[in-house]
Structures are given as C-alpha cells and as structure tokens.
Design an enzyme around this catalytic site. Structure first.
Site, short mmCIF file in Angstrom:
data_model
loop_
_atom_site.label_atom_id
_atom_site.label_comp_id
_atom_site.label_asym_id
_atom_site.label_seq_id
_atom_site.Cartn_x
_atom_site.Cartn_y
_atom_site.Cartn_z
N ALA A 63 -0.85 4.77 -1.33
CA ALA A 63 -0.71 6.08 -0.69
C ALA A 63 -2.01 6.46 0.01
O ALA A 63 -3.10 6.20 -0.49
CB ALA A 63 -0.36 7.14 -1.74
N CYS A 64 -1.86 7.08 1.18
CA CYS A 64 -3.01 7.61 1.91
C CYS A 64 -2.65 9.03 2.33
O CYS A 64 -1.90 9.70 1.63
CB CYS A 64 -3.35 6.72 3.11
SG CYS A 64 -2.03 6.62 4.35
N TYR A 65 -3.18 9.50 3.44
CA TYR A 65 -2.89 10.86 3.89
C TYR A 65 -1.48 10.99 4.46
O TYR A 65 -0.70 11.84 4.04
CB TYR A 65 -3.90 11.30 4.96
CG TYR A 65 -5.31 11.43 4.46
CD1 TYR A 65 -5.75 12.60 3.86
CD2 TYR A 65 -6.19 10.37 4.58
CE1 TYR A 65 -7.04 12.71 3.40
CE2 TYR A 65 -7.49 10.48 4.12
CZ TYR A 65 -7.92 11.65 3.53
OH TYR A 65 -9.20 11.76 3.07
N PHE A 92 0.50 11.14 1.12
CA PHE A 92 0.42 12.23 0.15
C PHE A 92 0.96 13.52 0.74
O PHE A 92 1.54 14.34 0.02
CB PHE A 92 -1.02 12.43 -0.33
CG PHE A 92 -1.15 13.53 -1.34
CD1 PHE A 92 -0.73 13.35 -2.65
CD2 PHE A 92 -1.67 14.76 -0.97
CE1 PHE A 92 -0.82 14.38 -3.57
CE2 PHE A 92 -1.78 15.79 -1.89
CZ PHE A 92 -1.36 15.60 -3.20
#
Length: 109
Positions: A63-65, A92
C-alpha cells in the site's frame, strides 16, 4: 505468480482476513498518522530486513498513497522472490474511505 496483481480494497480486506501481510511504503510520519491496521512500515532503510524475515510464499499486499508507487514496490518484491504479491489500487486514501474502522495510528507494526 511471476507478476504482482492490482486489487481493490475489498479484495485486499478478504486477503487480510486470510492472513496476508500488508506493507505500507509511505513515509514514516504519514504511516504513524494513520495506516491499515496491522500494516508494517517498509522503506529503503528496512526493506532488506523485511525480505530476510519474510515468508516468500505468503501473500503480501503493498500500500502507498494512491496505488501508484505500490506497483513499483510490488514488482520489486516479485523480483526478490516473493510469489504472491498485490498492489492496493487507490492506496491508503481509498482504503480509509472504504474501511475507516480498519485504520490504526502510531508506530506499532
């Protein structure tokens, strides 16, 4: 699996319920402010330790932004021998609107 798969939050949640590992590659202050419950913060400093300690056959969700950087990180994990890797579409930001009760804060991993 020779490549990672992009998955929506609903699929990621189902994998989490089955024991998938979630790694959050956002910067440390952002991770500490809020992350998927149970996610481990992984960055350039601790990635080697994460890989050494990991079960390469266990499912891993990155997961990232917003779901962009996680694709490169997922591809890297596949190149390091991980066999079941997923990139969280929407990152996220989409996760927190889809599963607001599944968010934690602080540095606990």
């Amino acid at each position: 699996m020779s490549e990672f798969k992009r998955i929506p939050p609903e699929h990621a949640q189902a994998l989490r319920e089955q024991g998938a590992v979630v790694v959050d590659i956002r910067d440390q202050p952002t991770y500490a402010a809020g992350h998927i419950t149970g996610a481990q913060h992984v960055d350039n400093v601790n990635i080697a330790d994460f890989i050494r300690a990991a079960d390469l056959d266990a499912p891993v969700i990155v997961a990232c932004y917003h779901g962009n950087s996680s694709q490169s990180a997922a591809a890297y994990l596949v190149s390091q021998g991980f066999s079941d890797v997923y990139s969280l579409d929407g990152g996220f930001e989409l996760w927190r609107t889809t599963y607001p009760a599944e968010i934690s804060s602080g540095n606990s991993q």
